[in-house]
Design a protein around this motif. Sequence first.
Motif, short mmCIF file in Angstrom:
data_model
loop_
_atom_site.label_atom_id
_atom_site.label_comp_id
_atom_site.label_asym_id
_atom_site.label_seq_id
_atom_site.Cartn_x
_atom_site.Cartn_y
_atom_site.Cartn_z
N ASP A 204 0.83 -1.21 0.00
CA ASP A 204 0.00 0.00 0.00
C ASP A 204 0.87 1.26 0.00
OD1 ASP A 204 -2.42 -1.21 -0.19
OD2 ASP A 204 -2.64 -1.49 1.97
N ARG A 205 1.95 1.18 0.72
CA ARG A 205 2.85 2.34 0.74
C ARG A 205 3.45 2.55 -0.66
NH1 ARG A 205 5.63 5.41 4.53
NH2 ARG A 205 7.44 6.36 3.55
N PHE A 206 3.87 1.45 -1.27
CA PHE A 206 4.42 1.52 -2.63
C PHE A 206 3.38 2.15 -3.57
CE2 PHE A 206 6.35 -1.29 -6.27
CZ PHE A 206 6.98 -0.17 -6.80
N ARG A 207 2.12 1.70 -3.41
CA ARG A 207 1.05 2.25 -4.27
C ARG A 207 0.93 3.76 -4.08
NH1 ARG A 207 -2.76 -2.66 -2.53
NH2 ARG A 207 -2.55 -3.97 -4.39
N GLN A 208 0.97 4.18 -2.81
CA GLN A 208 0.81 5.60 -2.53
C GLN A 208 1.97 6.41 -3.11
OE1 GLN A 208 -1.86 7.24 -1.14
NE2 GLN A 208 -0.70 9.05 -1.83
N VAL A 209 3.18 5.86 -2.96
CA VAL A 209 4.36 6.56 -3.50
C VAL A 209 4.25 6.69 -5.02
CG1 VAL A 209 6.85 6.27 -3.89
CG2 VAL A 209 5.92 5.97 -1.59
N MET A 210 3.84 5.60 -5.66
CA MET A 210 3.73 5.66 -7.12
C MET A 210 2.58 6.57 -7.56
SD MET A 210 6.26 4.10 -8.29
CE MET A 210 5.89 3.98 -10.03
N LYS A 211 1.56 6.65 -6.72
CA LYS A 211 0.46 7.57 -7.02
C LYS A 211 0.97 9.01 -6.94
CE LYS A 211 -4.25 8.66 -5.61
NZ LYS A 211 -5.29 8.44 -4.63
N ASN A 212 1.74 9.29 -5.89
CA ASN A 212 2.33 10.63 -5.76
C ASN A 212 3.25 10.93 -6.95
OD1 ASN A 212 1.14 11.05 -3.28
ND2 ASN A 212 2.94 10.42 -2.10
N SER A 213 4.02 9.93 -7.33
CA SER A 213 4.95 10.10 -8.44
C SER A 213 4.19 10.41 -9.73
CB SER A 213 5.78 8.82 -8.59
OG SER A 213 6.44 8.80 -9.81
N ALA A 214 3.14 9.63 -9.98
CA ALA A 214 2.36 9.84 -11.20
C ALA A 214 1.74 11.24 -11.21
CB ALA A 214 1.27 8.78 -11.31
N ARG A 215 1.26 11.62 -10.05
CA ARG A 215 0.65 12.96 -9.95
C ARG A 215 1.70 14.05 -10.21
NH1 ARG A 215 -3.12 16.28 -11.13
NH2 ARG A 215 -3.50 17.92 -9.62
N ALA A 216 2.89 13.85 -9.69
CA ALA A 216 3.96 14.83 -9.91
C ALA A 216 4.27 14.96 -11.40
CB ALA A 216 5.22 14.43 -9.13
N TYR A 217 4.37 13.83 -12.08
CA TYR A 217 4.67 13.88 -13.52
C TYR A 217 3.51 14.51 -14.30
CZ TYR A 217 9.11 11.46 -13.24
OH TYR A 217 10.42 11.15 -12.98
N GLU A 218 2.31 14.23 -13.84
CA GLU A 218 1.15 14.82 -14.51
C GLU A 218 1.18 16.34 -14.33
OE1 GLU A 218 -2.38 12.86 -13.11
OE2 GLU A 218 -3.62 14.53 -13.82
N LEU A 219 1.51 16.78 -13.12
CA LEU A 219 1.53 18.23 -12.85
C LEU A 219 2.64 18.93 -13.64
CD1 LEU A 219 0.85 18.06 -9.01
CD2 LEU A 219 -0.60 19.24 -10.69
N ILE A 220 3.81 18.32 -13.70
CA ILE A 220 4.90 18.99 -14.43
C ILE A 220 4.57 19.03 -15.92
CG2 ILE A 220 6.42 16.99 -14.85
CD1 ILE A 220 7.64 20.43 -13.77
N TYR A 221 3.86 18.01 -16.36
CA TYR A 221 3.43 18.02 -17.77
C TYR A 221 2.49 19.19 -18.03
CZ TYR A 221 1.51 16.46 -22.19
OH TYR A 221 1.11 16.40 -23.50
N TYR A 328 -4.04 3.50 -8.90
CA TYR A 328 -2.89 3.05 -8.11
C TYR A 328 -3.30 2.35 -6.82
CZ TYR A 328 0.39 5.27 -11.28
OH TYR A 328 1.13 5.59 -12.38
N SER A 329 -4.50 2.64 -6.34
CA SER A 329 -4.91 2.02 -5.08
C SER A 329 -5.10 0.51 -5.24
CB SER A 329 -6.19 2.66 -4.56
OG SER A 329 -7.24 2.44 -5.49
N LYS A 330 -5.25 0.06 -6.49
CA LYS A 330 -5.46 -1.38 -6.71
C LYS A 330 -4.34 -2.00 -7.54
CE LYS A 330 -10.48 -1.02 -6.61
NZ LYS A 330 -11.63 -0.74 -7.46
N ALA A 331 -3.39 -1.19 -7.93
CA ALA A 331 -2.36 -1.69 -8.86
C ALA A 331 -1.56 -2.83 -8.22
CB ALA A 331 -1.42 -0.56 -9.25
N SER A 332 -1.26 -3.83 -9.03
CA SER A 332 -0.47 -4.97 -8.53
C SER A 332 1.00 -4.58 -8.43
CB SER A 332 -0.62 -6.16 -9.48
OG SER A 332 0.02 -5.85 -10.71
N PHE A 333 1.74 -5.40 -7.72
CA PHE A 333 3.18 -5.17 -7.60
C PHE A 333 3.83 -5.15 -8.99
CE2 PHE A 333 7.52 -7.01 -6.63
CZ PHE A 333 8.01 -5.88 -6.00
N GLU A 334 3.37 -6.05 -9.87
CA GLU A 334 3.95 -6.13 -11.22
C GLU A 334 3.73 -4.83 -11.98
OE1 GLU A 334 5.78 -8.72 -12.11
OE2 GLU A 334 5.35 -9.48 -10.08
#
Lengths: 444, 376
Positions: A204-221, A328-334
């Motif tokens: 879940d933590r990994f999911r949250q981090v990747m969600k934050n990351s995706a949001r950051a890339y979306e915002l910079i875009y 991202y809240s449901k994304a698998s590890f893969e």
Amino acid sequence: MPNLKGFQFKTYDFSKRLDTKVDLIEVINNTVAKAFRNQPEPVRWIFEPLLQYIDELNYCREHPDKVVYRHFTFAPEMVYAMDCVSFVPEALTFIMPTEYLCALVDEGREMGMPDHWCGFLGGVLAPIMYGRLPQPKAILHCNQPCDNSVAQGTVLAESYPDTEMFILDNPYTDDEAGVQFCAEQLREGFKYLERMTGQKLDLDRFRQVMKNSARAYELIYQINEYKKAVPCPIPTSVILRTTSGAFYGLTGTGGLVQWLEKHLADAKMRYEKGIGGFRQEKLRVVWNLSWPVFDYSVYDWMEEAFGAIAVAYHSAEPFYQPPPDLDYSKASFEVLLRELALRNNNHAMGRQGRGHMMTFVDDSLKWCREFKADAGIFAGHWQCQANWAAAQLTKEKLMEELGIPMLVMVVDQLDPRVVSAEQMASRMEPFLEMVTAKKEGSVQ
Amino acid sequence: MKALDTLIQYGQSNPSAAVQEWKAAGGKVLGYWCSYIPIELIYAAGALPYRVRGAGATGTDQADHDMSPVCNCSFPRAVLDLAHRGVYDFLDGIIGMNECDHGRRAFELWVERLHPPYHHFVYVPRTRKQASIRQYAVELEKLKASLEQHLGTEITPQALQESVSLCNENRALLKQLQEVFQEDHPPLTGTQRHHIVNASVSIPPETLNKLLRELLAEVKQMPRLDGQRVRVMIAGWVGDDTLVHRAIEDSGGLVVVDNCCFGARSYWDPINFDPLDPLGSLALSYLSRLGCPRMFATFGDRFAMLEQAARDYRVDGIVHTRLQFCDLHGLENVFLTRRKQQLEVPVSATLVLDYIGQDEGRVRTRMEAFIEQLGK
């Protein structure tokens, strides 16, 4: 003399030898961090990510069990996903006062480091090898963007012989096989971090981090989309270091997302009001490769003397398409691993340095086209040899396909003793005169 | 002509008469950039692997158009310059890899600017972990398929095994020749040996084996070098140029062993071939052998070889070299300085070289001083 128009660049006193056997984090606390905190209220927000990263450096000293060394082009999400702190030795050279950087480079040379060695890595050679930095629990290293980074792996191996390293072999290609190769290694990387730090990966933590990351890339875009407007709404010289440092250091954190949201709101407001930077925009320039960390006022000079606004910074900012719209809240590890591999493969600098040189050339063309550039400026950090070999080809392609010229000049991104700001201005002046005349129609 | 003379002549020419004979007989020649490319695959496909060199370059101005001399290494610039001038027109194709930033880009520029009839890039990982070995095997599978398609042939398991055997015999014979230098008064100079190593990466393996066997018989009969010479090891990068060897040996030294790319690294370790996993075993062998600093954190391996070779060859001193702007060999000096007490022999300050050799006087002065310092 270049047309400095009364412009005063930064001055340095290199006559005194600074004591380098000091706590560098404390030096940073007492100098640049203090300066960032003392900025006037309307612009203080700009420096928040740098202060956030400096806070992390301080945190490392208090929580040695969580210190993970990370190469600056190794995507930081992995460290945050493991609830550890990412300590990037090269970030110190990026942040520290120039006088200290130069003194540390000299100390490295005394140890046998070659004169041509990159200051980003060379500035921390002595602190690493003499054990002046926090001891790492784990080390994440990689082979992008350049040979300096590969050799730096030996510095770490020789300095921390009891700390096993995890080295990511970054692929050469951008195809799916390259992504899978990276993802396969990152899977092992997580096991490595679990073994070295004693932390367990929380999905879940990994999911949250990747969600934050995706949001950051979306915002910079989205921010970059606003920067394509004429006039470019973002004051370039003040935002570059923060944006770059933020993505190198903090991707995956909520703090970066919050800051980018402020940044986007500011860009949007300026765009809607038709406000450009601090000065009138006459020329639009895409800055290729390296900017002078030691003196950002080069950009002030360009703007003041020529109305030349650097609207995009190839190799410094992440520009590629935002990540896919995933839940991202449901994304698998893969799925998360694959996304993380993409972040690594497309990391600023790594993307342009690790693979075929046409990535650099094509990115240059793309940014110049999309940002409606009148010219490109290739300011080649003289250690970025892989990109230097693409400079001439880039210059030719920009002229052939877009009809715009590109200046090619040597810089050292950190060390003004190699190329000073005044020297840069003297190289740029005739070029910008020519571009101005071309735009005004007085020359073909 | 004696085998020694023939091998030296082959080593000095670019290309040699052996290559011209191969071409005249209708054979294909494929250039390759670095010793991490398994020549066994190329040879098993029926083509002659030819390691591109800078021998014969008198300048780099044509290459400098793309690769700035401000920061780019003079060796790949010299190779690229020769390609621009048509010296490599005899090649039927070129195979590149990511040995270093300079070499990788020189290969890409060769392809971009000169459009060779065939080209292929091999991504060679920089670590020895399982995922990287597997990935390298995948890359070799791609190289194999590309060679088969281009040359219209099939690389059979038997052909590959025979090719590995031939190339391993090359290595073993070169190592036997190397061991001759354990004598107090060997019959050859290090400069001669270096020419032979240069020949070994650019002539057909059968020819090389035949000549090396003849040479090993010849050396038993040859007179031994007289006088008391300072026994020197060269470590780092000297390329196919013999300037450093000559400078040492003209100053009263004798280069008895090396740890260089155009040198021991190309023949020190045999390939451990597994017919059940041909490409996997090639990948493992190539990534595991005595290598250069392009491989992550492998200084310890090179240092261990230095320690052992310094004892085996009773070395009086080590000359450490690198080319200007070489990052990979650049930092070795730092680590050597740190550990040099363990070697128990003096190590020179790094001798920084420019490949074309415009600064021969400086190199000679440095080597004279070093030999004097070690003087017997």
